[in-house]
Scaffold this motif. Structure first.
Motif, PDB file in Angstrom:
ATOM      1  N   LYS A 102      -9.006  -6.643   7.588  1.00 40.83           N
ATOM      2  CA  LYS A 102      -9.611  -7.766   6.752  1.00 40.83           C
ATOM      3  C   LYS A 102     -10.983  -7.888   7.183  1.00 40.83           C
ATOM      4  N   CYS A 138       0.799  -1.230  -0.078  1.00 46.06           N
ATOM      5  CA  CYS A 138       0.070  -0.109  -0.059  1.00 46.06           C
ATOM      6  C   CYS A 138       0.952   1.237   0.113  1.00 46.06           C
ATOM      7  N   HIS A 178      -3.134   1.381   7.511  1.00 43.85           N
ATOM      8  CA  HIS A 178      -3.140   0.490   8.221  1.00 43.85           C
ATOM      9  C   HIS A 178      -3.872  -0.919   7.617  1.00 43.85           C
ATOM     10  N   TRP A 179      -3.742  -1.965   7.917  1.00 44.44           N
ATOM     11  CA  TRP A 179      -4.535  -3.045   7.170  1.00 44.44           C
ATOM     12  C   TRP A 179      -5.669  -3.441   7.792  1.00 44.44           C
ATOM     13  N   PHE A 194      -8.798  -7.887   1.999  1.00 49.02           N
ATOM     14  CA  PHE A 194      -8.241  -7.254   2.778  1.00 49.02           C
ATOM     15  C   PHE A 194      -8.188  -5.854   2.175  1.00 49.02           C
ATOM     16  N   VAL A 232      -7.394  -4.472  -1.767  1.00 50.30           N
ATOM     17  CA  VAL A 232      -6.397  -5.535  -2.242  1.00 50.30           C
ATOM     18  C   VAL A 232      -7.045  -5.946  -3.483  1.00 50.30           C
ATOM     19  N   CYS A 240      -6.684  -1.466   2.611  1.00 50.02           N
ATOM     20  CA  CYS A 240      -5.530  -0.609   3.038  1.00 50.02           C
ATOM     21  C   CYS A 240      -6.499   0.609   3.410  1.00 50.02           C
ATOM     22  N   LEU A 247       2.561  -6.131   3.836  1.00 48.28           N
ATOM     23  CA  LEU A 247       1.855  -7.129   4.648  1.00 48.28           C
ATOM     24  C   LEU A 247       2.201  -8.548   4.113  1.00 48.28           C
ATOM     25  N   GLU A 269       4.045  -7.380   9.419  1.00 47.98           N
ATOM     26  CA  GLU A 269       4.118  -5.852   8.584  1.00 47.98           C
ATOM     27  C   GLU A 269       5.398  -5.395   8.720  1.00 47.98           C
TER      28      GLU A 269
END
Length: 339
Positions: free
Chosen positions: A240, A224, A237-238, A280, A297, A282, A269, A250
C-alpha cells in the motif's frame, strides 16, 4: 549382527539410486525429485515403481514387472550410455530385495500376512542460480508420513510412534553420511549435469490479473492471480503506497499445476469496512520477470455507471416500443385501404 547389515544394505541401495542426464545450466530455480513406490506384503514385494524428474519433466521410469529402466527422453540414452543405464538397472533389481526386507521389518505387528501395504520414499533437492536452497528426504507408509529429515534441526523426525524404534539407525553417523552423500552427489550434482545438457522446457513469465470486489456491507476484497508461468518458484505480496504491511485478512491458493505443465497461484486480501481500498498494488517476483513487477488494484467502481446503464436500457425499450407502435399503425392503415 546380520540384521544390522541388512538394514545398512537396504538404506545404502536406496540412497545410491537415481536416473541421471545432462543439460545447459540456467540461472533460475530448478528442482530434482525421485519417487520410489513399493507395494507388497510381509511375505513378498508385488511391485516397485521408480520415477525421476527434473523441473517436473519426467526423465526415467522403472517398474518391477519388466525390470527395465526406460528413458522418457531420447537424448538420455546418449547422455548416459548403455553401460551406465545397465549399471543402474542392476541396482534397481537389487533394490527389490531391500524393499522386501523393509516390508518384513516395518510392519511387524501385521496379523494378516496377505494384506497389501505401500512404502514410498520422496527425495527432492532445489537449486536457485546454481546454489542449493533446500532438500527433502521423507518416508511414508500406507499413505501416512513415517519419518523425514529436518534440515533446520539437523536430525531425523519420527512422524509415527512405530518409527521411533528406527531412531538409533537414523541418528547414526553412517546413516547421516549416506544421506548427505546422496543429496549432494545423486540429487544436486546430477541435476547440475542435467541442466548442462539440454533445456528441459522454455521458461515462461506469469500472466497477472488484479481485480477487486466491493460488497454491499462495505467490505473490499482484492484478487491477484498469476498463471501460465514456469518455473514454479514465484512470490506475490500486497503493498500500500509502496510499503509492506498488514491491512486485512490474507489468503493464498498455493502454487498449483496447470494442464499445460505451467503453474497458477492466487492471493486475496479482504479489507475491513473502514478501509476504502485505495493505493494498493500486487507485487509479483518471478525469474522470468527480471525485476519485481507492480500491478495496481483497480479503483472503486463509479456509481454513475449503473445509472448510465439504466438510462441506456430505458432508451432501448422506448425505441423498441416506438418501432412496434409505428408498425401497428402502418398495418392498420394498410388493412383499411384494402377494405
Amino acid at each position: 549382527m546380520a540384521s544390522q547389515k541388512r538394514k545398512k544394505s537396504f538404506f545404502t541401495w536406496m540412497l545410491t539410486l537415481g536416473c541421471f542426464a545432462v543439460r545447459n545450466t540456467q540461472e533460475a530455480h530448478h528442482n530434482h525429485d525421485f519417487h520410489f513406490t513399493a507395494i507388497g506384503t510381509t511375505r513378498s514385494l508385488l511391485n516397485l515403481i521408480v520415477i525421476s524428474s527434473v523441473d517436473d519433466v519426467q526423465l526415467c521410469h522403472y517398474n518391477k514387472q519388466n525390470q527395465q529402466v526406460v528413458m522418457k527422453k531420447a537424448w538420455m540414452y546418449q547422455a548416459l550410455g548403455a553401460k551406465e543405464i545397465e549399471r543402474k538397472q542392476k541396482k534397481l533389481i537389487s533394490l527389490e530385495k531391500n524393499f522386501s526386507w523393509a516390508f518384513r521389518n516395518l510392519i511387524k505387528n501385521e496379523t494378516r500376512s496377505e494384506k497389501n501395504h505401500t512404502l514410498q520414499v520422496f527425495v527432492d533437492c532445489e537449486l536457485d542460480k546454481d546454489i542449493q536452497v533446500s532438500s527433502q528426504f521423507q518416508f511414508a507408509l500406507d499413505g501416512e508420513d513415517f519419518c523425514r529429515m529436518d534440515e533446520q534441526l539437523g536430525h531425523w523426525v519420527a512422524m509415527k510412534p512405530e518409527a521411533q524404534r528406527f531412531k538409533p539407525l537414523w541418528d547414526s553417523a553412517l546413516w547421516n553420511r549416506l544421506v548427505k552423500h546422496y543429496i549432494q552427489e545423486d540429487c544436486i550434482n546430477s541435476m547440475k549435469k542435467i541442466l548442462q545438457y539440454s533445456r528441459m522446457r522454455e521458461n515462461v513469465p506469469p500472466d497477472v490479473t488484479v481485480s477487486r470486489h466491493d460488497a454491499p456491507d462495505g467490505r473490499v476484497t482484492f484478487f491477484c492471480r498469476a498463471t501460465g508461468f514456469y518455473p514454479r518458484s514465484i512470490m506475490l505480496h500486497w503493498e500500500k503506497d509502496g510499503a509492506l504491511g498488514a491491512w486485512g485478512q490474507e489468503s493464498s491458493s498455493g502454487t498449483l499445476p496447470n494442464a499445460d505443465a505451467t503453474f497458477f497461484v492466487q492471493i486475496t486480501l479482504e479489507l475491513p469496512p473502514s478501509d476504502p481500498g485505495t493505493g494498493f498494488t500486487c507485487v509479483v517476483e518471478h525469474s522470468e520477470l527480471g525485476t519485481p513487477a507492480i500491478f495496481p488494484v483497480p479503483g472503486k467502481p463509479s456509481m454513475e455507471r449503473p445509472w448510465a446503464m439504466v438510462l441506456s436500457i430505458i432508451a432501448v425499450i422506448i425505441l423498441v416500443l416506438s418501432c412496434a407502435g409505428a408498425f401497428i399503425t402502418w398495418k392498420k392503415r394498410k388493412t383499411g385501404m384494402r377494405s
